[in-house]
Design an enzyme around this catalytic site. Structure first.
Site: not given
Length: 424
Positions: A122, A225, A383
């Protein structure tokens, strides 16, 4: 028995409609929905306990402090850290990685020294180090991946040099779903005296993490998350490493004594927690962890793996379908999930993420039209632009699963993709 319908009752948002269609929420790798117990706990604290922590002698401050530090202990237990001093609250995985990159490079690296990441990282685990490269002249190296989205560990040793000071790697790819063999990476790194930072943003919500068994030096994850609030995350660091690193930010809370001549800093973990912490969010995170633990990681993982397998099987029946990442689940011998018993077990090679494209249909077009059918998926580069370059594409459609998703939602997704494909 894992009762998904019962679980869904804890998430009222899943009952709403989008464009007149029942919401099918499959963007969980970006953020998860929040159960009522988390929302109720945070609301109750604002209504009844709200006061700044650590600094007040009055009753509300003491009560808020107790909740805040109880949350730290809950996180410690959740990832099996040795001490609460090893648990630093941050705003999320991104800030946790930036904290390590900044403090580690300042104190442990000089121009020419190297950090190793991977091709599937990421941006948080790339740009954080690139900023230090621009400031300090360090070198960022990346391990390439295979065509099916795995790390070739035979390359790792060849990347290590006397200048390698740290390895920073994703536990799970947010695009490919690949579960990296972090325990083997850590073992190799430690044989060469190199610490390892593990980005756990995509692993902590899905299977049991044991930082002592893993033996990582740093581990970062986010609350939002894993069914907790936004704006709260965790950096775990081995005590010996956190003691070595300088503070990341300056301000209140993280000081011992301030004079015009010199400032001394608080003990761990507070020297890394400048300013008023989001003590409401830490309480929410603790409640999210309790919610996950009540359901049980074994049950959650089995449910999500079953959904992921079914999704991949159904998607592969669509003409022009291209799925990225490991093609199988349950067949990896060098890639592991963590079992609830905290042993390394060869369970799966892919987590609950499926990224795909269909023929020449642009991922944005596919995602936009699926949205009109009430299906929420993620589109774009996620990303991870260097990974997109490696795959030779500009982006993908990504469906990601959580503990509340159902087989029927997978069927709705597949039917929606077929409908969009026919339009093109």
């Amino acid at each position: 028995m894992y009762n998904t319908n019962k679980v869904r009752e804890d998430f009222p948002i899943l009952g709403r409609e989008v464009y007149g269609k029942p919401l099918v929420y499959l963007d969980n790798a970006a953020t998860t929905q929040k159960p009522l117990c988390v929302l109720d706990a945070m609301r109750d604290e604002y209504l009844n306990v709200n006061a700044n922590v650590h600094r007040g002698v009055h009753y509300l401050s003491q009560q808020a402090t107790d909740l805040h530090e109880a949350a730290r202990e809950k996180v410690r237990e959740f990832i099996n850290a040795k001490k609460t001093e090893e648990i630093v609250f941050t705003r999320g995985t991104t800030e946790a990685i930036n904290l390590v990159a900044s403090s580690f490079c300042e104190s442990q690296m000089q121009a020419g020294d190297e950090v190793i990441v991977t091709e599937m990282e990421h941006h948080s685990n790339i740009v954080s180090w690139q900023l230090q490269a621009m400031k300090r002249g360090i070198v960022v190296k990346h391990i390439p991946i295979t065509d099916d989205g795995r790390l070739d560990l035979s390359l790792l040793t060849s990347f290590l040099t006397p200048l390698t000071k740290i390895i920073s790697v994703a536990h799970v790819s947010n695009v490919l779903g690949t579960i990296n063999p972090v325990e083997e990476i850590i073992r190799i790194a430690h044989e060469h005296g190199i610490p390892v930072l593990v980005d756990g943003a995509q692993s902590a919500p899905h299977f049991q993490v044991d930082v002592q068994a893993m033996d990582c030096d740093f581990f970062a994850f986010s609350g939002h998350k894993m069914y907790g609030p936004t704006g709260i995350g965790v950096l775990y660091g081995k005590e010996e490493w956190l003691e070595k690193l300088p503070p990341y930010q300056g301000g209140g809370e993280m000081i011992d004594k301030v004079t015009w001549e010199k400032t001394t800093f608080e003990r761990l973990p507070f020297k890394f927690e400048a300013g008023t912490p989001d003590y409401i969010a830490t309480h929410g995170l603790a409640k999210a962890i309790e919610y996950i633990q009540a359901l049980g990681f074994d049950a959650i993982q089995q449910h999500e793996q079953k959904l992921t397998r079914y999704c991949m099987e159904q998607l592969q029946t669509i003409e022009g379908m291209k799925i990225y990442g490991p093609s199988t689940l349950g067949s990896g011998t060098s890639v592991h999930c963590w079992s609830a018993q905290r042993f390394l077990t060869p369970v799966c090679s892919r987590d609950a993420v499926v990224s795909f494209n269909v023929g020449d249909i642009h991922h944005l077009d596919m995602g936009t039209l699926l949205d009109r059918l009430g299906i929420a998926v993620r589109t774009g580069h996620h990303c991870a632009q260097p990974l997109m370059d490696r795959l030779g594409i500009s982006g993908t459609v990504r469906a990601s699963f959580a503990l509340y998703n159902t087989k029927e939602e997978v069927d709705t997704l597949v039917a929606g993709i077929r409908r969009v494909s026919q339009m093109f």
